[in-house]
Write an enzyme that holds these catalytic residues in place. Structure first.
Site, PDB file in Angstrom:
ATOM      1  N   TRP A   1       7.436   4.680   5.124  1.00 20.43           N
ATOM      2  CA  TRP A   1       6.837   5.656   6.533  1.00 20.43           C
ATOM      3  C   TRP A   1       6.720   4.673   7.637  1.00 20.43           C
ATOM      4  CZ3 TRP A   1       2.541   5.298   8.586  1.00 20.43           C
ATOM      5  CH2 TRP A   1       1.679   4.714   8.022  1.00 20.43           C
TER       6      TRP A   1
ATOM      7  N   ARG B   1       2.958  19.262   5.761  1.00 22.61           N
ATOM      8  CA  ARG B   1       0.689  18.969   5.391  1.00 22.61           C
ATOM      9  C   ARG B   1       0.320  19.442   6.767  1.00 22.61           C
ATOM     10  NH1 ARG B   1      -0.635  13.216   3.390  1.00 22.61           N
ATOM     11  NH2 ARG B   1       0.527  12.036   4.736  1.00 22.61           N
TER      12      ARG B   1
ATOM     13  N   ASN C   1      -8.771  15.475   4.856  1.00 27.03           N
ATOM     14  CA  ASN C   1      -7.932  14.557   4.631  1.00 27.03           C
ATOM     15  C   ASN C   1      -6.683  13.886   6.074  1.00 27.03           C
ATOM     16  OD1 ASN C   1      -6.556  12.240   3.072  1.00 27.03           O
ATOM     17  ND2 ASN C   1      -5.009  13.090   3.868  1.00 27.03           N
ATOM     18  N   GLU C   2      -8.005  12.951   6.629  1.00 24.77           N
ATOM     19  CA  GLU C   2      -6.584  12.069   7.747  1.00 24.77           C
ATOM     20  C   GLU C   2      -6.871  13.385   9.040  1.00 24.77           C
ATOM     21  OE1 GLU C   2      -3.921  10.036   7.038  1.00 24.77           O
ATOM     22  OE2 GLU C   2      -5.030   8.272   6.671  1.00 24.77           O
TER      23      GLU C   2
ATOM     24  N   GLU D   1      -7.576   4.190   1.338  1.00 24.07           N
ATOM     25  CA  GLU D   1      -6.474   4.087   0.647  1.00 24.07           C
ATOM     26  C   GLU D   1      -5.629   3.066   2.019  1.00 24.07           C
ATOM     27  OE1 GLU D   1      -4.301   7.065   1.972  1.00 24.07           O
ATOM     28  OE2 GLU D   1      -6.417   9.191   0.946  1.00 24.07           O
TER      29      GLU D   1
ATOM     30  N   GLU E   1       6.437  11.638  -0.654  1.00 29.09           N
ATOM     31  CA  GLU E   1       6.120   9.956  -0.436  1.00 29.09           C
ATOM     32  C   GLU E   1       6.187   9.272  -1.808  1.00 29.09           C
ATOM     33  OE1 GLU E   1       3.472   9.133   2.468  1.00 29.09           O
ATOM     34  OE2 GLU E   1       2.242  10.487   1.442  1.00 29.09           O
TER      35      GLU E   1
ATOM     36  N   HIS F   1       6.326   5.801  -1.191  1.00 31.42           N
ATOM     37  CA  HIS F   1       4.961   5.653  -0.642  1.00 31.42           C
ATOM     38  C   HIS F   1       4.452   4.177  -2.276  1.00 31.42           C
ATOM     39  CE1 HIS F   1       1.674   4.114   0.369  1.00 31.42           C
ATOM     40  NE2 HIS F   1       1.657   4.290   1.714  1.00 31.42           N
TER      41      HIS F   1
HETATM   42  C1  GLA Z   1      -2.450   8.899   3.961  1.00 31.75           C
HETATM   43  C2  GLA Z   1      -2.820  10.080   3.597  1.00 31.75           C
HETATM   44  C3  GLA Z   1      -1.818   9.977   2.095  1.00 31.75           C
HETATM   45  C4  GLA Z   1      -0.749   9.628   1.992  1.00 31.75           C
HETATM   46  C5  GLA Z   1      -1.123   7.664   2.857  1.00 31.75           C
HETATM   47  C6  GLA Z   1       0.078   7.503   2.459  1.00 31.75           C
HETATM   48  O1  GLA Z   1      -3.544   8.411   4.024  1.00 31.75           O
HETATM   49  O2  GLA Z   1      -4.169  10.077   3.617  1.00 31.75           O
HETATM   50  O3  GLA Z   1      -2.122  11.400   1.506  1.00 31.75           O
HETATM   51  O4  GLA Z   1      -0.258  10.357   3.080  1.00 31.75           O
HETATM   52  O5  GLA Z   1      -1.252   7.583   4.202  1.00 31.75           O
HETATM   53  O6  GLA Z   1       1.059   7.784   3.623  1.00 31.75           O
END
Ligand code: GLA
Length: 658
Positions: A320, A113, A151-152, A312, A360, A363
């Protein structure tokens, strides 16, 4: 700054929800379980580009329509994402120039991604188109509570698009080539540019790269992502005005690729919200609870004390993070409550239901692979119940009287190559100071060195390598504040040029003169004459207009810690990093509100404008503790007296009796 009222009632509780990974019948179970748990908002469509826009000019909103309608019918709100963080293979295949290039010139392939170059025109156009189409379609949808851009954000790129955009950014910042040559000090090693086309991103080179070049590229990369964010946010605003907008930052203590203070200016305003993700580091010197407080205080700092949201966190482990670690019973609950104590307007997770496949799949999630009959889901339900009981806390704020200075440019500059020590990185040091204050019960903000600091009594600058001038800090001290400065601060200006005379920009304010640095080796300490010790760094340093308070017993000898009165205030200088910070805090007479509380019993107060106050008391220890106040515990409804015990591994939120 914004309040997500009235679109979400009470505090926000939920997580990323990816129903496109599941058959339809599971969706109904999801909604039923969300209602059972008290979930009131979920983040949807984060990674659904391939679903919504499966080919060039093909738009298929059917699945997202169904998801949004399902949520609306189920009484759950949507934090609707623009899905631009992961372009699908068809897009990368059609626009290969949008795939990012690393410093070694390798073009990364798709298959994970965030495979995009922020500077590629085709990508820039595509994300605005996507954001516009979504906003047009879902503005006014009854489930819509908030827009979630990207996102991030973190991706940087070194390709030819990046080179062109970097040159444009440099022209804007520096004006002409002479100014650029001056800023980067290109007379060193014959690096003088005679044509803009010679200027490139700091791609891999034969030897130590130019630190000014590296620093400007960091600034440029952060600004480029901010521009991308803004382009989407403005597109959303055009079509869906008045709905709050956010993005999930990573203001957590181990990521510093972005100048979040600059981003904060664009999030901390009407109809926008500062939000962060936080995944704890399982091993290391700082306990999980202090890490929670750091991430929360940094986020609150960005929101300038106002509302922000934990977007989050992990319900259990983050695979990870390098090792499968499981949260102990009650741990997730205490952590979630601690984020709220430190000002978050809710507690959210990645993700709602654990994925069966994909990177994930291990996760953790609110609803784990083990299903609803699990410790994790039982605690999720308890948290939903607690947050429901805390609705009246929403809108109240934390008022800290102490701050630690964090500056992203300074963090970047001190990581540029060719430093005199490998042990002076700012982030671990800021986290160490913050953790020491947290253990002492002192709540503090992470603040920028250029911000108005007048609301604080005491400000710590443990590590502030880059500083142009002392004006703002001087104003704070002269106005009556206490400033404590750690070593290797004020050393370089904005171009990473060493200020003449050490410690540079702070020399006059501190009233000291550093003759020479004496960096220490890993594990080496230096004894001080008050019985304490320093590590990482020491200096040959003289008082010019300051009082020497503590001296070095061994080499380098002479004074080590200084104090100076200035105007109404005080300034301290530490020429080494004290291994134990408590003796310093004792000298400053710095204590939490309840000095008798054991370490690990956390108390933080949130206050409403009308004067109502809530004391969050969270016992992270294995022993009960008394919290000497009066009021009502919102979690149980029971009254609280100074004789009430806060049980081990538990929490109370006490509406205080005035
Ligand atoms: C970040 C990302 C999510 C996911 C989480 C957990 O918060 O925004 O998409 O990947 O980490 O790893």
């Amino acid at each position: 700054m914004t309040d997500i009222v009235p679109t979400v009632e009470g505090l926000a509780f939920g997580g990323d929800y990816n129903p496109e990974q599941w058959p339809r019948e599971v969706w109904d179970e999801d909604i039923a379980l969300m209602r059972e748990a008290g979930v009131n908002i979920v983040t949807v469509n984060v990674f659904s580009w391939a679903g919504v826009n499966p080919a060039a000019d093909v738009w298929e909103f059917g699945t997202l329509d169904d998801i949004m309608d399902l949520l609306a019918d189920g009484g759950v709100k949507a934090d609707l994402a623009t899905s631009t963080a992961s372009p699908p293979p068809w897009f990368s295949q059609r626009h290969p120039d949008t795939l990012p290039v690393d410093p070694e010139g390798r073009r990364l392939n798709y298959g994970a991604r965030a495979e995009y170059c922020p500077h590629a025109p085709a990508f820039q156009e595509a994300v605005v188109e996507m954001a516009s189409k979504l906003a047009e379609r879902y503005a006014g949808h009854p489930a819509l509570a908030m827009w979630h851009i990207g996102n991030e954000y973190y991706r940087s790129c070194y390709c030819d698009h990046a080179a062109a955009a970097f040159r444009a950014w440099l022209r804007e910042r520096h004006g002409d080539l002479d100014a650029l040559n001056h800023a980067w000090g290109t007379t060193f090693w014959s690096q003088t540019f005679t044509d803009w086309e010679q200027v490139l991103p700091p791609r891999i080179s034969a030897e130590t790269p130019n630190p000014g070049h590296v620093l400007d590229f960091k600034r440029f990369s952060s600004d480029a992502l901010l521009k991308l964010f803004r382009s989407e946010a403005e597109a959303v605003e055009r079509h869906s005005p008045g709905v709050p907008i956010t993005t999930n930052l990573m203001v957590t203590g181990d990521f510093s690729g972005i100048d979040y203070h600059k981003w904060g200016e664009h999030l901390n305003r009407e109809d926008r919200l500062v939000a962060t993700d936080h995944y704890l580091i399982p091993e290391g010197p700082i306990e999980a609870e202090a890490q929670v407080a750091f991430g929360a205080d940094a986020s609150r700092g960005l929101a300038r004390g106002g509302p922000w949201l934990l977007m989050e966190q992990a319900a259990n482990s983050s695979a990870w993070r390098g090792g499968y670690f499981a949260k102990k019973p009650g741990e997730q609950l205490r952590h979630s409550l601690s984020y709220v104590a430190h000002g978050s307007e809710g507690a959210m997770f990645f993700q709602w239901r654990a994925s069966r496949y994909g990177a994930e799949r291990w996760h953790s999630a609110m609803l784990p692979h083990g299903g609803p009959e699990s410790k994790t889901f039982r605690e999720v339900k308890t948290l939903g119940d607690w947050l429901g009981r805390l609705a009246e806390v929403k809108g109240s704020v934390v008022q800290s009287k102490a701050a630690i200075l964090l500056d992203f440019e300074s963090v970047w500059a001190s990581a540029t190559p060719g430093q005199p020590s490998g042990h002076m990185a700012p982030y671990p040091e800021l986290r160490r100071w913050h953790a020491a204050l947290w253990r002492r019960g002192v709540t503090c903000d992470l603040a920028g060195p250029a911000w108005d600091l007048s609301r604080y009594d005491v400000v710590f600058a443990p590590s502030l390598y880059l500083l142009d001038d002392d004006a703002n800090l001087r104003r704070f001290v002269e106005g009556g504040g206490t400033l404590v400065v750690g070593p290797y601060s004020g050393i370089v200006d904005r171009n990473d040029h060493v200020h003449p005379g050490l410690p540079g920009a702070l020399r006059e304010l501190l009233g000291v003169r550093v003759e020479e640095f004496v960096p220490l080796r890993e594990g080496q300490t230096v004894a001080l004459d008050d019985g304490t010790e320093g590590h990482a760094w020491s200096e040959i340093v003289r008082a010019e207009d300051a009082e020497a308070v503590v001296g070095y017993t061994d080499y380098p000898g002479g004074p080590a810690i200084f104090r100076r009165s200035l105007g109404e205030g005080l300034v301290w200088y530490l020429s080494t990093r004290p291994t134990d910070l408590n003796p310093l805090f004792d000298r400053l007479d710095l204590h939490g509100e309840f000095p008798g509380l054991p370490e690990g019993v956390e108390t933080v107060r949130r206050t409403h404008e009308d004067g109502r106050t809530y004391l969050f008391a969270i016992n992270h220890t294995e022993r009960p503790s008394l919290i000497p106040i009066k009021g009502t515990d919102l979690l149980t409804g029971a009254s609280w007296t100074p004789r009430t015990h806060l049980h081990a591994n538990s929490a109370a939120v006490i509406r205080e009796t005035q």
